[in-house]
Design a protein around this motif. Structure first.
Motif, mmCIF file in Angstrom:
data_model
loop_
_atom_site.group_PDB
_atom_site.id
_atom_site.type_symbol
_atom_site.label_atom_id
_atom_site.label_comp_id
_atom_site.label_asym_id
_atom_site.label_seq_id
_atom_site.Cartn_x
_atom_site.Cartn_y
_atom_site.Cartn_z
ATOM 1 N N THR A 110 0.998 -1.434 0.433
ATOM 2 C CA THR A 110 0.391 0.243 0.089
ATOM 3 C C THR A 110 0.873 1.131 0.432
ATOM 4 O O THR A 110 0.159 1.949 -0.402
ATOM 5 C CB THR A 110 -1.425 0.544 1.606
ATOM 6 O OG1 THR A 110 0.190 0.373 2.318
ATOM 7 C CG2 THR A 110 -1.939 -0.977 1.401
ATOM 8 N N GLY A 111 2.375 0.795 0.588
ATOM 9 C CA GLY A 111 2.866 2.833 -0.043
ATOM 10 C C GLY A 111 2.872 2.761 1.675
ATOM 11 O O GLY A 111 3.671 4.717 2.051
ATOM 12 N N ILE B 143 -5.491 1.156 16.491
ATOM 13 C CA ILE B 143 -4.033 2.570 15.673
ATOM 14 C C ILE B 143 -4.403 2.748 14.109
ATOM 15 O O ILE B 143 -4.508 3.877 13.994
ATOM 16 C CB ILE B 143 -3.199 2.072 15.979
ATOM 17 C CG1 ILE B 143 -3.204 1.959 17.399
ATOM 18 C CG2 ILE B 143 -1.802 3.036 15.412
ATOM 19 C CD1 ILE B 143 -1.252 1.577 18.397
ATOM 20 N N GLY B 144 -4.748 2.143 14.208
ATOM 21 C CA GLY B 144 -4.659 1.881 11.905
ATOM 22 C C GLY B 144 -6.283 2.335 12.228
ATOM 23 O O GLY B 144 -6.342 3.442 11.378
ATOM 24 N N PHE B 145 -6.996 2.687 12.856
ATOM 25 C CA PHE B 145 -8.715 2.707 12.572
ATOM 26 C C PHE B 145 -8.099 4.934 12.642
ATOM 27 O O PHE B 145 -9.024 5.416 12.012
ATOM 28 C CB PHE B 145 -9.775 2.323 13.662
ATOM 29 C CG PHE B 145 -11.214 3.157 13.104
ATOM 30 C CD1 PHE B 145 -11.319 2.827 12.119
ATOM 31 C CD2 PHE B 145 -11.320 3.974 13.468
ATOM 32 C CE1 PHE B 145 -12.649 3.381 11.587
ATOM 33 C CE2 PHE B 145 -13.030 4.767 13.476
ATOM 34 C CZ PHE B 145 -13.284 4.496 12.628
ATOM 35 N N ILE B 146 -7.317 5.133 13.740
ATOM 36 C CA ILE B 146 -7.267 6.579 13.904
ATOM 37 C C ILE B 146 -6.337 6.878 12.768
ATOM 38 O O ILE B 146 -6.220 8.000 11.884
ATOM 39 C CB ILE B 146 -6.524 6.502 15.486
ATOM 40 C CG1 ILE B 146 -7.684 6.217 16.217
ATOM 41 C CG2 ILE B 146 -6.724 8.153 15.237
ATOM 42 C CD1 ILE B 146 -7.624 5.967 17.416
ATOM 43 N N THR C 46 -7.020 -1.080 3.220
ATOM 44 C CA THR C 46 -5.639 -0.271 4.159
ATOM 45 C C THR C 46 -5.845 -1.202 5.727
ATOM 46 O O THR C 46 -4.837 -1.444 5.944
ATOM 47 C CB THR C 46 -5.829 1.257 4.202
ATOM 48 O OG1 THR C 46 -6.867 1.290 3.670
ATOM 49 C CG2 THR C 46 -4.840 1.926 2.481
ATOM 50 N N LEU C 47 -6.635 -0.340 5.805
ATOM 51 C CA LEU C 47 -6.525 -0.922 7.233
ATOM 52 C C LEU C 47 -6.675 -2.206 7.727
ATOM 53 O O LEU C 47 -6.267 -3.262 8.302
ATOM 54 C CB LEU C 47 -8.378 -0.619 7.850
ATOM 55 C CG LEU C 47 -8.698 -0.921 9.755
ATOM 56 C CD1 LEU C 47 -8.026 -0.160 10.235
ATOM 57 C CD2 LEU C 47 -10.027 -0.919 10.205
ATOM 58 N N ILE D 270 -3.136 -6.770 9.295
ATOM 59 C CA ILE D 270 -2.999 -8.224 8.849
ATOM 60 C C ILE D 270 -1.250 -7.905 9.409
ATOM 61 O O ILE D 270 -0.374 -9.079 10.025
ATOM 62 C CB ILE D 270 -2.881 -8.693 7.420
ATOM 63 C CG1 ILE D 270 -4.034 -9.323 7.276
ATOM 64 C CG2 ILE D 270 -2.352 -9.586 7.065
ATOM 65 C CD1 ILE D 270 -4.511 -9.205 6.087
ATOM 66 N N SER D 271 -0.551 -6.830 9.241
ATOM 67 C CA SER D 271 1.259 -6.745 9.311
ATOM 68 C C SER D 271 0.825 -6.538 10.454
ATOM 69 O O SER D 271 1.971 -7.152 11.225
ATOM 70 C CB SER D 271 1.808 -5.291 8.387
ATOM 71 O OG SER D 271 0.681 -4.233 9.037
#
Lengths: 343, 400
Positions: free
Chosen positions: B66-67, B113-116, B250-251, B256-257
């Protein structure tokens, strides 16, 4: 009330360092469009300029003291700095004592040279590359610079004192009408704050009131048009990079008496300075300065005993917390422009 | 095989063979010889190779596809470690429940954290993830000491309940992590002549998990979902115009990562049952960025390669000291020997970071695709040489 003033004062010196580094970062970003992760390393190199100068001044040779012997019966020897030979004892001692402020003069040409070499030698080739590449290569450069310093100066912090005249503290409270001994403030921190204010003012005045600064600002707004007018904007931007390096370096020089420098101080400051830049808004010079002082003062408020008792651990996270809140509510930071770094 | 095309199957098989034979391959020099210090075939280091390989594979799913450059991924590694150690403390010393809980916990943290953070992109995203990770580090270090053990780190104790296992072994020691009785630290040593090969249970356990994660990563890379992630990297705007919302994708990649990082953290705790906050510090996040870029972001094998190179340097290059250098260059005349040693000395031992930094800069400047691109260029140069001999055998370069 006095506690609040004390915390504001305490925050100002750290805030000054943040503001100076963030100012340099924003200068580089605004002119060249490069995200410079090596800026913390420049701050550190500045600090080590002060250390180097102080060591140079303290270079000494042994002289026999006539008529005295040590406990083995050999003639007693004592170290005499070369400066004493050159300037006489009184002047020599004074110069050694003032090594940190004198390092400013020493650091300016060095930092400008380091900055220009960095720009011409490496960063020039990264204008067309993605921001991620710029971040990564300057991150690598920061590691290299920091390891070189570590190799020559060791890993331990090197205490370098301020001039005797500025050692100790003074009673700031008594001066502004509070009871005695309520607001005690170290001299050097006040010096640092004033110094930072002067530097920041000088940079803004330079950009605002000189022809050179006007051209640079024009170049920040529209590089292509300025180029079409027959002005060699690249050369001026290179000089701006040198200037930004000098600002970071001077911040480092004067910070030495507050915190003994070690090789990773740059990285410690860099992370926070980036947060500062982003909070202030990428590419906005006033934003960077304002955010620097704001976060410095907030950090010092959060480390008040009363606040920690209320919200445990707040002193550790306040800067990041503020950064998150600001980034989510004001997406471009406090004073950011539209369309900067949003690809 | 397993839903992979021929090329990917070959890659997976090569990686599988290499990891399974690692105790031999990494120990090419006989014990006691001058080169023995370059042997990397001891369990501790081999475990680190595969664990950081997993970490980097996971990071690559986010950054390579995704960069989005996350500067706070070590936080999930730390969460995974803490979760695993708590499982050891409370439930039993079996590693499976620890790993499962670690992956779930880090997934939850990554979701939050990703959501924000994913509300912003570019450097703002990097700073947000960095801020979250630093916050977690600072809290783990100070306020959350009852949960994280603070400065000393979270350690096992004899008084831990361990409701499904024993609090202490018959000898009165703290039990060691195991997989249904198979102790992680047990190893078999096989001596062949002057060579000594160590087969460690923990290493093989980690290696199998890494192969599974690698397989999953290949599937993600080749799936329509992976295609979506690449589309996000190349042009998010266009994706939105097509009527697709990039955010869930992206989320998902971020979570996953994050789970990969948690898995790596759990494995670290399984090999050595303690967890410290320093694993979450931002330099640890920077390290995984270095690994991925050094190996080649966006390629399958690159991150594993980068993790291997960095961990090898950290453990082997840093052990070389000036005596060893003098030993190597003893054949030179005295003055020249000292000179050569003086030149090389800053780059080895404690100065290995300098070598790392220089190498990293060179890779970013000249090989933006990392070591994998370097390999491809060499391969292409050879192929071109062949092509001149037989011009009809022109092959198309498979797009990586």
């Amino acid at each position: 009330m006095d506690a609040i003033i004390l915390q504001i004062l305490n925050g100002l010196d750290k805030g000054s360092a943040y503001a100076l580094i963030a100012l340099g970062l924003t200068l580089i970003f605004g002119t060249l469009g490069v995200v410079n992760f090596a800026h913390g390393a420049l701050f550190m190199i500045g600090a080590f300029c002060a250390v180097t100068l102080s060591r140079l001044f303290n270079l000494s040779h042994e002289v026999e003291v006539p008529g005295q012997t040590d406990f083995l019966g050999n003639p007693l020897k004592k170290d005499v700095p070369y400066l004493h030979d050159i300037f006489g004892e009184a002047t020599g001692s004074a110069i050694i004592d003032w090594s940190v402020p004198l390092a400013i003069l020493f650091a300016i040409p060095i930092m400008i040279a380091v900055g220009v070499i960095m720009e011409r030698g490496l960063i020039k080739y990264f204008y067309k590359r993605p921001h991620a590449d710029q971040i990564l290569v300057t991150f690598g450069l920061a590691i290299v610079l920091q390891e070189i310093i570590k190799y020559y100066y060791g890993a331990n912090p090197i205490p370098t004192p301020a001039p005797d005249a500025f050692k100790g503290s003074f009673d700031f409270g008594a001066m502004i009408g509070f009871a005695e001994n309520t607001i005690i403030y170290p001299y050097w921190r006040l010096v640092y704050f004033c110094f930072a204010a002067v530097i920041i003012g000088a940079v803004f005045a330079f950009l605002q009131f000189t022809t050179f600064g006007m051209v640079v600002r024009a170049g920040m707004a529209d590089r292509e048009t300025v180029g079409l007018l027959g002005i060699n904007i690249d050369k001026r931007f290179t000089i701006m990079f040198g200037l930004a390096a000098a600002v970071a370096g001077l911040a480092g020089v004067m910070y030495v008496p507050i915190n003994p420098p070690n090789y990773h101080m740059g990285m410690d400051f860099l992370v926070l300075s980036f947060v500062v830049v982003v909070v202030g808004g990428m590419g906005s010079l006033p934003g960077a300065v304002a955010a620097g002082f704001l976060l410095g003062v907030l950090e010092s408020f959060a480390s008040m005993r009363e606040v920690i008792d209320l919200i445990p651990g707040i002193n550790q996270v306040i800067i990041y917390l503020v950064a998150i809140i600001i980034l989510l509510t004001r997406p471009r930071g406090l004073m950011g422009r539209k369309g900067v770094m949003e690809d | 095989m397993l839903g992979l095309d021929k090329k990917d199957t070959t890659l997976l098989l090569i990686v599988a063979v290499l990891t399974m034979c690692a105790p031999f391959l990494l120990n090419p020099f006989p014990e006691g010889s001058g080169m023995a210090q370059f042997n990397a075939g001891y369990p501790d280091l081999m475990q680190r190779f595969v664990i950081f390989g997993i970490f980097a594979i996971g990071f690559n799913i986010l950054f390579g596809l995704t960069g989005y450059l996350s500067f706070g991924h070590a936080a999930f590694l730390g969460v995974g470690s803490y979760a695993a150690v708590w499982m050891f403390k409370l439930l039993s010393m079996n590693v499976l429940p620890a790993i499962v809980l670690a992956v779930i916990m880090s997934g939850l943290f990554a979701m939050l954290i990703g959501f924000i953070s994913l509300r912003r992109s570019g450097i703002y995203f990097s700073i947000l993830t960095l801020a979250f990770a630093q916050m977690m580090f600072a809290l783990a270090y100070s306020v959350l000491t009852p949960i994280t053990g603070g400065e000393t780190g979270l350690q096992l104790a004899l008084s831990d309940p361990r409701i499904l296992g024993a609090s202490a072994t018959a000898e009165g020691n703290i039990p060691v992590p195991a997989l249904f009785g198979l102790e992680m630290r047990s190893s078999t040593v096989w001596e062949v002549g002057a060579w000594k090969f160590t087969f460690n249970t923990g290493y093989y356990f980690c290696a199998v998990i890494m192969l599974v994660s690698f397989f999953l990563a290949i599937r993600i890379f080749r799936s329509p979902f992976g295609m979506m992630l690449r589309a996000i990297k190349s042009n998010q705007q266009r994706l939105r115009y097509t009527g697709l919302n990039p955010k869930p994708y992206t989320l998902a990649a971020f979570v996953i990562s994050g789970m990969y990082a948690g898995l790596a953290g759990a494995l670290m705790a399984s090999m050595d049952p303690l967890a410290g906050a320093e694993r979450m510090f931002w330099t640890a996040s920077g390290e995984v960025v270095l690994m991925t870029i050094l190996g080649g972001a966006g390629t399958l094998i690159g991150p594993v390669l980068g993790a291997g190179v960095i961990k090898y340097m950290e453990n082997i290059v840093s052990k070389i000291n000036s005596d060893i250098l003098h030993g190597w260059f003893a054949f030179l005349p005295d003055g020249l020997e000292d000179f050569v040693v003086a030149i090389i000395y800053p780059f080895i031992g404690k100065g290995w970071h300098l070598t790392l930094g220089l190498m990293f800069m060179l890779v970013v400047i000249f090989l933006p695709g990392g070591l994998v691109e370097g390999g491809q260029r060499i391969a292409r140069a050879f192929r071109r040489g062949k092509k001149n001999e037989a011009p009809k055998a022109a092959s198309t370069e498979p797009a990586e």
